[in-house]
Design an enzyme around this catalytic site. Structure first.
Site, short mmCIF file in Angstrom:
data_model
loop_
_atom_site.label_atom_id
_atom_site.label_comp_id
_atom_site.label_asym_id
_atom_site.label_seq_id
_atom_site.Cartn_x
_atom_site.Cartn_y
_atom_site.Cartn_z
N TYR A 139 -29.67 9.69 61.68
CA TYR A 139 -31.07 10.42 61.70
C TYR A 139 -31.40 10.59 60.44
CZ TYR A 139 -34.21 14.15 61.79
OH TYR A 139 -35.40 15.13 61.52
N ARG A 181 -29.07 24.79 56.53
CA ARG A 181 -29.81 26.23 55.98
C ARG A 181 -30.76 26.45 56.91
NH1 ARG A 181 -33.97 25.16 51.20
NH2 ARG A 181 -34.65 24.48 53.36
N ARG A 213 -36.88 23.13 67.58
CA ARG A 213 -36.09 21.95 66.85
C ARG A 213 -34.51 21.96 66.70
NH1 ARG A 213 -40.28 22.37 62.57
NH2 ARG A 213 -38.72 23.24 61.40
N PHE A 231 -35.74 14.28 37.67
CA PHE A 231 -36.33 13.88 39.04
C PHE A 231 -35.20 14.10 40.17
CE2 PHE A 231 -37.55 11.44 42.70
CZ PHE A 231 -38.87 11.95 42.84
#
Length: 450
Positions: free
Chosen positions: A206, A253, A263, A323
């Site tokens: 997932y 978290r 969810r 980044f």
């Protein structure tokens, strides 16, 4: 998964860092308003300077700025959508060098449009599944758009012709990457529409679909731009780990937030050893076993850190390094804050703004990142309970991270940079503070409203 509860994909594109206000924040309303006015003035001045700033580089020469006035109408619209849908990603994307900046911007918007389809509960499954499977093909259909979405980010679907036009204006090498990742992600999202995340293998799968593929796609774009070596885009295992580390951190978290919104992303294989239902972990009488479950999942996530360090060690372009590195050091700091922490089941575990800005300033080279990783795994190590069922595994994975991250002179390399470099770093940190302040305010408003 709770009965009747659909698995909603919440990708790394949507989740954001949660930070807390400084501990010594003034309480007096008058002082606070005065400081807010000063902060707004400072932020406005910084915004005028940042359109966006060139990120400091590992290679010589500075990256060119990207003033909005120099862009065509379509690209200006795309960057406006980027800023509207994610301030955090907008800041770091616009700091990338050259044509890579535009490619990553379009990549983000395409995946955001796909994610919006997946998240829209008003779209029937018999319509949504084919849409997800075929979404990548719409990139080559100039007139395709979807105007029936109820999601807040629906503008990326309603004006998809503008996004797809700019996609087709990219070099073919960028188009091929974006289309391929979009196709694979759409197939994966469709698979997990009504599928439970049962095993740890399925948890990895997932996370691969919603975050690992993002890491793989970005890595291929980095290499295609020739700002990074080809190995960066070819080593998909390392790129996948970059995404999985971030996504697992977010899922860990956000336990309570996800529960409140119906969810569930924690793998049943793990939590079922501690409770009959995942929601039971939030009950006060189950707090001890809940923390043990939490610690086991954090230990699982830590296994990706060696791959993260190896990946970052290969990067040579400073804007790409920033980044990639900043989210990773935020993630390890978040895991350290969550480890053995009952607050995960009671509210939001936050990183202080000052801590976040320090991490952003420090994470500018591989030795500094190794020092940060070492610091936070040591913090976790000091909190390992001797009675924790996962304690031995946690100690083992920390030992492997130590072996890779122990620097001979922590943070020393930062002092070799020029004053211009340090000025750029300070400006980046100040702009980051602006974003974090906005995000913190939004988070506080959300908590108050709920």
């Amino acid at each position: 998964m709770a009965a009747g509860c659909r698995a909603v994909s919440v990708s790394v594109l949507r989740r954001a860092l949660t930070v807390s206000p400084p501990r010594n924040a003034p309480r007096a309303a008058g002082r606070r308003r005065g400081q807010q006015r000063q902060q707004q003035q400072c932020q406005h001045q910084l915004y005028q300077l940042y359109q966006p700033p060139a990120a400091p580089r590992l290679q010589p020469r500075c990256a060119p700025l990207c003033p909005q006035d120099s862009l065509g109408c379509g690209l200006r619209t795309c960057y406006r959508y980027l800023n509207q849908t994610s301030r955090s990603f907008a800041a770091v994307i616009q700091a990338l060098d050259g044509e890579l900046r535009h490619a990553v911007c379009i990549f983000y918007l395409v995946l955001r449009a796909l994610d919006t389809v997946e998240d829209d509960m008003s779209i029937p499954l018999d319509v949504k599944v084919p849409m997800l499977h075929e979404f990548h093909s719409h990139l080559y259909q100039p007139d395709w758009k979807y105007t029936e979405s109820k999601e807040k980010d629906r503008q990326v679907l309603e004006d998809f012709p503008t996004i797809s036009m700019e996609f087709r204006n990219l070099s073919k090498v960028y188009q091929d990457v974006i289309s391929d990742i979009c196709h694979k992600m759409g197939v994966g999202m469709a698979e997990f529409l009504e599928k439970k995340v049962d095993s740890q293998h399925e948890w990895d799968k997932y996370c691969h679909y919603v975050a690992g593929l993002v890491g793989i796609g970005l890595s291929r774009l980095f290499s295609a731009s020739e700002l990074e070596d080809s190995i960066v885009g070819q080593d998909t295992d390392l790129a996948n780990s970059m995404g999985l580390f971030l996504q697992k951190t977010n899922i860990i978290r956000d336990y309570l937030e996800d529960q409140l919104e119906g969810r569930e992303f924690w793998p049943r294989e793990v939590w079922s050893r501690y409770a009959k239902k995942l929601s039971d972990l939030a009950k006060p009488e189950n707090i001890d076993v809940a923390v043990q479950c939490l610690n086991e999942l954090i230990t699982n996530a830590l296994h990706h850190v060696p791959d993260v360090l190896t990946y970052l060690s290969r990067l040579k372009n400073q804007s790409v390094f920033n980044f990639c590195a900043i989210p990773q050091v935020m993630a390890i700091a978040t895991l350290a804050a969550c480890y053995n922490n009952q607050q995960v089941f009671r509210g939001v575990v936050k990183i202080r703004k000052g801590q976040a800005v320090t991490l952003m300033m420090d994470a500018t080279n591989i030795q500094a990142v190794k020092a940060i990783m070492y610091q936070y795994v040591e913090e976790i190590y000091q909190k390992i309970p001797s009675t924790d069922p996962s304690s031995n595994k946690t100690q083992q994975v920390i030992a492997s991270i130590r072996a890779l991250s122990l620097p001979s002179s922590p943070m020393a390399s930062r002092h070799h940079y020029s004053p211009i470099y340090l000025s750029c770093a300070m400006l980046l940190a100040a702009l980051s503070w602006q974003y974090l302040s906005t995000l913190s305010k939004a988070t506080e408003e959300y908590v108050q409203d709920n």
